[in-house]
Design an enzyme around this catalytic site. Structure first.
Site, PDB file in Angstrom:
ATOM      1  N   LYS A  22      -2.647 -18.241  -0.937  1.00  0.00           N
ATOM      2  CA  LYS A  22      -2.620 -17.463   0.306  1.00  0.00           C
ATOM      3  C   LYS A  22      -3.057 -16.031   0.060  1.00  0.00           C
ATOM      4  O   LYS A  22      -3.887 -15.491   0.785  1.00  0.00           O
ATOM      5  CB  LYS A  22      -1.191 -17.473   0.879  1.00  0.00           C
ATOM      6  N   ASN A  23      -2.489 -15.417  -0.977  1.00  0.00           N
ATOM      7  CA  ASN A  23      -2.746 -13.989  -1.190  1.00  0.00           C
ATOM      8  C   ASN A  23      -4.127 -13.705  -1.779  1.00  0.00           C
ATOM      9  O   ASN A  23      -4.513 -12.542  -1.892  1.00  0.00           O
ATOM     10  CB  ASN A  23      -1.655 -13.377  -2.071  1.00  0.00           C
ATOM     11  N   CYS A 117       6.206  -9.927   7.087  1.00  0.00           N
ATOM     12  CA  CYS A 117       7.573 -10.079   6.595  1.00  0.00           C
ATOM     13  C   CYS A 117       8.306  -8.744   6.620  1.00  0.00           C
ATOM     14  O   CYS A 117       7.754  -7.722   6.220  1.00  0.00           O
ATOM     15  CB  CYS A 117       7.558 -10.555   5.144  1.00  0.00           C
ATOM     16  N   ARG A 122       7.430  -0.850   3.687  1.00  0.00           N
ATOM     17  CA  ARG A 122       6.034  -1.229   3.497  1.00  0.00           C
ATOM     18  C   ARG A 122       5.037  -0.292   4.169  1.00  0.00           C
ATOM     19  O   ARG A 122       4.318  -0.671   5.095  1.00  0.00           O
ATOM     20  CB  ARG A 122       5.809  -2.674   3.963  1.00  0.00           C
ATOM     21  N   ASP A 305       7.461 -12.032  -5.402  1.00  0.00           N
ATOM     22  CA  ASP A 305       7.373 -13.208  -4.523  1.00  0.00           C
ATOM     23  C   ASP A 305       8.058 -14.447  -5.105  1.00  0.00           C
ATOM     24  O   ASP A 305       8.114 -15.481  -4.440  1.00  0.00           O
ATOM     25  CB  ASP A 305       5.906 -13.531  -4.203  1.00  0.00           C
TER      26      ASP A 305
HETATM   27  C1  UD1 Z   1       1.075  -8.180  -1.488  1.00  0.00           C
HETATM   28  C2  UD1 Z   1       1.325  -9.632  -1.199  1.00  0.00           C
HETATM   29  C3  UD1 Z   1       2.828  -9.900  -1.120  1.00  0.00           C
HETATM   30  C4  UD1 Z   1       3.521  -9.400  -2.385  1.00  0.00           C
HETATM   31  C5  UD1 Z   1       3.157  -7.962  -2.700  1.00  0.00           C
HETATM   32  C6  UD1 Z   1       3.683  -7.475  -4.042  1.00  0.00           C
HETATM   33  C7  UD1 Z   1      -0.635 -10.270   0.065  1.00  0.00           C
HETATM   34  C8  UD1 Z   1      -1.201 -10.682   1.367  1.00  0.00           C
HETATM   35  N1  UD1 Z   1       0.684  -9.995   0.046  1.00  0.00           N
HETATM   36  O1  UD1 Z   1       1.620  -7.445  -0.396  1.00  0.00           O
HETATM   37  O2  UD1 Z   1       3.024 -11.306  -0.966  1.00  0.00           O
HETATM   38  O3  UD1 Z   1       4.919  -9.488  -2.211  1.00  0.00           O
HETATM   39  O4  UD1 Z   1       1.715  -7.821  -2.715  1.00  0.00           O
HETATM   40  O5  UD1 Z   1       3.269  -8.312  -5.066  1.00  0.00           O
HETATM   41  O6  UD1 Z   1      -1.318 -10.221  -0.937  1.00  0.00           O
HETATM   42  N2  UD1 Z   1       3.356   0.634  -0.809  1.00  0.00           N
HETATM   43  C9  UD1 Z   1       3.341   1.976  -0.486  1.00  0.00           C
HETATM   44  N3  UD1 Z   1       2.253   2.478   0.162  1.00  0.00           N
HETATM   45  C10 UD1 Z   1       1.168   1.706   0.479  1.00  0.00           C
HETATM   46  C11 UD1 Z   1       1.197   0.332   0.140  1.00  0.00           C
HETATM   47  C12 UD1 Z   1       2.306  -0.167  -0.500  1.00  0.00           C
HETATM   48  O7  UD1 Z   1       4.297   2.690  -0.753  1.00  0.00           O
HETATM   49  O8  UD1 Z   1       0.203   2.228   1.054  1.00  0.00           O
HETATM   50  C13 UD1 Z   1       4.554   0.066  -1.467  1.00  0.00           C
HETATM   51  C14 UD1 Z   1       5.234  -0.982  -0.608  1.00  0.00           C
HETATM   52  O9  UD1 Z   1       6.109  -0.412   0.300  1.00  0.00           O
HETATM   53  C15 UD1 Z   1       5.966  -1.800  -1.651  1.00  0.00           C
HETATM   54  C16 UD1 Z   1       5.007  -1.756  -2.845  1.00  0.00           C
HETATM   55  O10 UD1 Z   1       4.148  -0.642  -2.620  1.00  0.00           O
HETATM   56  O11 UD1 Z   1       7.183  -1.227  -1.993  1.00  0.00           O
HETATM   57  C17 UD1 Z   1       4.199  -2.997  -3.052  1.00  0.00           C
HETATM   58  O12 UD1 Z   1       3.392  -3.245  -1.935  1.00  0.00           O
HETATM   59  P1  UD1 Z   1       1.951  -3.888  -2.050  1.00  0.00           P
HETATM   60  O13 UD1 Z   1       1.621  -4.148  -3.467  1.00  0.00           O
HETATM   61  O14 UD1 Z   1       1.013  -3.046  -1.257  1.00  0.00           O
HETATM   62  O15 UD1 Z   1       2.158  -5.244  -1.306  1.00  0.00           O
HETATM   63  P2  UD1 Z   1       1.246  -5.910  -0.195  1.00  0.00           P
HETATM   64  O16 UD1 Z   1      -0.192  -5.717  -0.547  1.00  0.00           O
HETATM   65  O17 UD1 Z   1       1.725  -5.532   1.147  1.00  0.00           O
END
Ligand code: UD1
Length: 418
Positions: A22-23, A117, A122, A305
């Site tokens: 999925k990711n 989710c 986030r 995850d």
């Molecule tokens: C992706 C995955 C998700 C997984 C996560 C971490 C997809 C579609 N989803 O989510 O299943 O749980 O990686 O492995 O691939 N953060 C910030 N600022 C930002 C972006 C993120 O502070 O601009 C923080 C988030 O709040 C969180 C952390 O970084 O605490 C990790 O987030 P991120 O790696 O961005 O996860 P996703 O890409 O949303």
């Protein structure tokens, strides 16, 4: 209202084939907006989130058709919109990944804040920091976020945290920027490597994906490609834990073993036998599995995850286990649901302490997010009686054919409309 019901099941036995990730599929689908010729994607998992992303692409003017099950043909030569609809964006956080490609392709994009989710706050500040560094102006208006640029120019971007989504979005935005973009402290997840491989097939010039420094040299135009999505390491990990929790013996097929190192290591620490084949892993649960400790980290650390699924296993391991969640705040919503089943768990800040019990019991529980839902299915396999799981749209967002795959291994699991 639909629910998934799980009965106490015999030890799981047999083979399960893992679907495409999925990711990996979601960012690659978003990246198809960059291509001007036909794109064929194989091993696209059949999931609600994938359907949603296809709807997002269609709403922007892409042509999306299934050539056969799990094989999609996409043509984005005539995209005609730079704005995504609130109804679509609000359902899935990953829909925000269209921002980078739209900015690169059209020089502008407007989207409402992403949904998905409910795990922690986030934010998307790192995505926006990257777009700004490339020369985009960002506007925030009534929950809509816009990015505009006459021209994108490469720059050095340091991510304060190796965010998966920000790395992907910036990588896509930079594909056609003038000069070179460097992303430092980039996320190193296998899904980033898959996206980079796909973009390079389209004609991009990206090096270093899978390391913490990614270099993107801008090219003039991206074309078409044929690409197979990598296997889903989280789905694979979920079935590996299913073998362990049920006392079973399961061959998990179509996996890339190196993506599953932390999961393999932790199952071995608990006392399981894990046999690695070329692209398969067999998990055999021995008697008296023992307590373990896990700490979630960005890749190659233990994946957040897989945290909820391991917690389900820990509820019945002999001794005291612990989970420290460092990637997301507030990713312990499954704790309350597991407690309803008789699990002994207490939360201390970012950690959960799990005292193994001899038996858990079926209960009515809610899937608070995708992986929390998977954890309840796993707990249901060993819980006495019936586990009734609500809010299952979360599970359908991320697991392709979950009842069928579990039933084929001997689990008693079915869907019921109430
Ligand atoms: C992706 C995955 C998700 C997984 C996560 C971490 C997809 C579609 N989803 O989510 O299943 O749980 O990686 O492995 O691939 N953060 C910030 N600022 C930002 C972006 C993120 O502070 O601009 C923080 C988030 O709040 C969180 C952390 O970084 O605490 C990790 O987030 P991120 O790696 O961005 O996860 P996703 O890409 O949303």
């Amino acid at each position: 209202m639909e629910k998934i019901l799980v009965e106490k099941s015999p030890p799981l036995k047999g083979t399960v084939r893992i679907s495409g990730a999925k990711n990996a599929a979601l960012p690659i689908l978003a990246a198809t907006l960059l291509g001007t010729e036909d794109i064929v994607l194989e091993d696209v998992p059949n999931l609600k989130d994938v359907q949603l992303m296809c709807e997002v692409l269609e709403s922007l003017g892409s042509k999306v058709e299934y050539l056969e099950d799990n094989v999609l043909k996409i043509n984005s030569s005539n995209i005609n919109s730079y704005e995504t609809k609130y109804e679509l964006m609000s359902k899935m956080r990953a829909s925000f990944l269209v921002m980078g490609p739209l900015l690169a392709r059209l020089g502008k994009t407007k989207n409402s804040m992403p949904g998905g989710c409910a795990i922690g706050s986030r934010p998307i500040d790192l995505h926006l920091k990257g777009f700004k560094a490339l020369g985009a102006e960002i506007s925030v208006d009534h929950g809509d976020i816009g990015a505009y640029a006459d021209k994108l120019v490469g720059d050095i971007i340091y991510l304060d945290f190796p965010s998966v989504g920000a790395t992907e979005n910036i990588m896509m935005a930079a594909t056609m920027a003038e000069g070179e973009t460097v992303i430092d402290n980039a996320a190193m997840e296998p899904e980033i490597v898959d996206l980079s491989n796909f973009l390079n097939k389209l004609g991009a010039d990206i090096k270093g994906a899978g390391t913490s420094t990614i270099k993107i040299k801008g090219v003039k135009k991206l074309g078409g490609a044929h690409h197979q999505i990598i296997p889903d390491r989280i789905e694979a990990g979920t079935f590996m834990v299913a073998a362990a929790i049920s006392g079973g013996n399961v061959l998990v097929d179509n996996v890339i073993n190196s993506h599953l190192k932390p999961v393999i290591a932790k199952l071995r620490e608990a006392g399981c036998t894990v046999e690695e084949g070329e692209d398969s892993i067999r998990v055999i649960a021995n008697n008296n599995l023992k307590a373990i400790d896990i700490k979630t980290l960005p890749y190659p650390g233990f994946p957040t995850d897989m945290q909820a699924q391991f917690m389900a296993l820990m509820t019945i391991l002999e001794g005291t286990s612990s989970v420290m969640e460092t990637v997301f705040e507030n990713r312990f919503m499954h704790v309350e649901e597991l407690r309803k089943m008789g699990a002994q768990i207490r939360i201390e800040g970012r950690s959960a302490i799990i005292q193994g019990v001899d038996e858990i019991k079926g209960a009515k529980a809610e899937a608070s997010d995708l992986r929390a839902g998977a954890a309840l299915v796993l707990a249901g396999l060993v819980a006495d009686g019936t586990t009734e799981i609500g809010n299952i749209y979360h599970i359908d967002r991320g697991y392709d054919g979950i009842e069928e795959k579990f039933s084929n291994l001997g689990a008693i699991i079915y869907r019921k409309t109430f």
